[in-house]
Motif scaffolding. Structure first.
Motif, PDB file in Angstrom:
ATOM      1  N   GLY A   1     -29.445  36.666  16.819  1.00  0.00           N
ATOM      2  CA  GLY A   1     -28.342  36.720  15.872  1.00  0.00           C
ATOM      3  C   GLY A   1     -27.029  36.270  16.453  1.00  0.00           C
ATOM      4  N   MET A   2     -26.112  35.925  15.548  1.00  0.00           N
ATOM      5  CA  MET A   2     -24.737  35.632  15.929  1.00  0.00           C
ATOM      6  C   MET A   2     -23.835  36.146  14.808  1.00  0.00           C
ATOM      7  N   ILE A   3     -22.874  36.958  15.209  1.00  0.00           N
ATOM      8  CA  ILE A   3     -21.946  37.532  14.229  1.00  0.00           C
ATOM      9  C   ILE A   3     -20.522  37.312  14.723  1.00  0.00           C
ATOM     10  N   HIS A   4     -19.655  36.911  13.801  1.00  0.00           N
ATOM     11  CA  HIS A   4     -18.220  36.813  14.086  1.00  0.00           C
ATOM     12  C   HIS A   4     -17.540  38.067  13.552  1.00  0.00           C
ATOM     13  N   PHE A   5     -16.679  38.639  14.389  1.00  0.00           N
ATOM     14  CA  PHE A   5     -15.922  39.828  14.016  1.00  0.00           C
ATOM     15  C   PHE A   5     -14.438  39.502  14.072  1.00  0.00           C
TER      16      PHE A   5
ATOM     17  N   PRO B   1     -31.564  46.602  11.287  1.00  0.00           N
ATOM     18  CA  PRO B   1     -32.912  46.555  10.697  1.00  0.00           C
ATOM     19  C   PRO B   1     -33.522  45.147  10.722  1.00  0.00           C
ATOM     20  N   LEU B   2     -32.693  44.109  10.582  1.00  0.00           N
ATOM     21  CA  LEU B   2     -33.206  42.738  10.652  1.00  0.00           C
ATOM     22  C   LEU B   2     -33.730  42.440  12.053  1.00  0.00           C
ATOM     23  N   LEU B   3     -32.979  42.846  13.077  1.00  0.00           N
ATOM     24  CA  LEU B   3     -33.411  42.648  14.460  1.00  0.00           C
ATOM     25  C   LEU B   3     -34.739  43.358  14.713  1.00  0.00           C
ATOM     26  N   LEU B   4     -34.846  44.597  14.258  1.00  0.00           N
ATOM     27  CA  LEU B   4     -36.044  45.394  14.532  1.00  0.00           C
ATOM     28  C   LEU B   4     -37.286  44.853  13.833  1.00  0.00           C
ATOM     29  N   LYS B   5     -37.091  44.131  12.732  1.00  0.00           N
ATOM     30  CA  LYS B   5     -38.257  43.541  12.060  1.00  0.00           C
ATOM     31  C   LYS B   5     -38.555  42.128  12.558  1.00  0.00           C
ATOM     32  N   GLY B   6     -37.770  41.643  13.533  1.00  0.00           N
ATOM     33  CA  GLY B   6     -38.045  40.348  14.144  1.00  0.00           C
ATOM     34  C   GLY B   6     -37.368  39.164  13.489  1.00  0.00           C
TER      35      GLY B   6
ATOM     36  N   LYS C   1     -34.201  36.527  12.386  1.00  0.00           N
ATOM     37  CA  LYS C   1     -32.991  35.916  12.932  1.00  0.00           C
ATOM     38  C   LYS C   1     -31.915  36.024  11.856  1.00  0.00           C
ATOM     39  N   PHE C   2     -30.650  36.119  12.274  1.00  0.00           N
ATOM     40  CA  PHE C   2     -29.584  36.329  11.304  1.00  0.00           C
ATOM     41  C   PHE C   2     -28.251  35.823  11.839  1.00  0.00           C
ATOM     42  N   LYS C   3     -27.324  35.605  10.895  1.00  0.00           N
ATOM     43  CA  LYS C   3     -25.946  35.294  11.253  1.00  0.00           C
ATOM     44  C   LYS C   3     -25.058  35.986  10.238  1.00  0.00           C
TER      45      LYS C   3
ATOM     46  N   LEU D   1     -13.812  46.282   6.453  1.00  0.00           N
ATOM     47  CA  LEU D   1     -13.163  45.801   5.239  1.00  0.00           C
ATOM     48  C   LEU D   1     -14.105  44.965   4.384  1.00  0.00           C
ATOM     49  N   GLY D   2     -15.020  44.250   5.032  1.00  0.00           N
ATOM     50  CA  GLY D   2     -15.932  43.392   4.280  1.00  0.00           C
ATOM     51  C   GLY D   2     -16.737  42.517   5.205  1.00  0.00           C
ATOM     52  N   GLY D   3     -17.554  41.701   4.575  1.00  0.00           N
ATOM     53  CA  GLY D   3     -18.391  40.784   5.326  1.00  0.00           C
ATOM     54  C   GLY D   3     -19.843  40.981   4.988  1.00  0.00           C
ATOM     55  N   GLY D   4     -20.697  40.337   5.755  1.00  0.00           N
ATOM     56  CA  GLY D   4     -22.111  40.463   5.497  1.00  0.00           C
ATOM     57  C   GLY D   4     -22.920  39.676   6.503  1.00  0.00           C
ATOM     58  N   VAL D   5     -24.224  39.761   6.337  1.00  0.00           N
ATOM     59  CA  VAL D   5     -25.155  39.107   7.242  1.00  0.00           C
ATOM     60  C   VAL D   5     -26.284  38.528   6.402  1.00  0.00           C
ATOM     61  N   GLU D   6     -26.839  37.388   6.863  1.00  0.00           N
ATOM     62  CA  GLU D   6     -27.952  36.777   6.149  1.00  0.00           C
ATOM     63  C   GLU D   6     -29.028  36.353   7.125  1.00  0.00           C
ATOM     64  N   GLU D   7     -30.278  36.426   6.671  1.00  0.00           N
ATOM     65  CA  GLU D   7     -31.391  35.946   7.487  1.00  0.00           C
ATOM     66  C   GLU D   7     -31.343  34.427   7.516  1.00  0.00           C
ATOM     67  N   VAL D   8     -31.685  33.870   8.680  1.00  0.00           N
ATOM     68  CA  VAL D   8     -31.766  32.421   8.838  1.00  0.00           C
ATOM     69  C   VAL D   8     -33.077  32.083   9.531  1.00  0.00           C
ATOM     70  N   SER D   9     -33.518  30.838   9.355  1.00  0.00           N
ATOM     71  CA  SER D   9     -34.757  30.435  10.029  1.00  0.00           C
ATOM     72  C   SER D   9     -34.498  30.037  11.476  1.00  0.00           C
TER      73      SER D   9
END
Length: 157
Positions: A67-71, A124-129, A131-133, A145-153
């Motif tokens: 995963g990669m997340i911007h904060f 939970p996405l990491l634990l199920k294997g 990938k996400f951003k 305040l907000g934001g989100g994450v999505e599964e990616v291939s």
């Protein structure tokens, strides 16, 4: 905005995940994965391994970037770009460091109420294997305040 690069590694089995309670500094008192800043001249995978060793006294021979997340934090001109890794095996004896108190949790006992508010969306996405951003915004007091994450291939970069 300037980008500061970090890593975060969660070590887990099929039923348990290793978290660390932050003893000092940014996020003090919160449970989290193991990680920190990428040093100049260091690759992100190398940084993830170094941080796990420094914070919990163990080595992770194989890490997978999932995963990669911007904060973004209100009032802070820097974006935190966090590369998230998982590991299923480790070597050595787990030990507490000045920075982290490591502890194993079963998946249904993960203390989300004592973690960063965004963790419940991506752990939970990491634990199920998967990938996400994603991207999350916090105020100066570290409230989500907000934001989100999505599964990616695939992860870019």
């Amino acid at each position: 905005m300037a980008i500061k690069v970090f890593t975060l590694c969660l070590i887990h089995t099929d039923t348990h995940v290793l978290l660390g309670r932050k003893n000092r500094g940014f996020g003090e008192g919160k449970w989290n994965g193991l990680g920190g800043k990428v040093e100049q001249g260091e690759g992100i995978e190398e940084a993830a391994r170094r941080e796990v060793l420094e914070e919990a006294g163990i080595q992770v021979p194989v890490v997978e970037r999932v995963g990669m997340i911007h904060f973004e934090f209100t009032g802070n001109p820097e974006i935190m770009e966090v590369h998230i890794f998982r590991a299923k095996e480790f070597e050595g004896d787990l030990s507490e460091s000045e920075e982290m108190e490591p502890k194993w949790f079963t998946f249904d006992e993960i203390p989300f109420e004592y973690m960063w508010q965004d963790d419940k969306y991506w752990v939970p996405l990491l634990l199920k294997g998967a990938k996400f951003k994603g991207k999350f915004n916090f105020d100066a007091e570290h409230n989500l305040l907000g934001g989100g994450v999505e599964e990616v291939s695939e992860l870019e970069g």
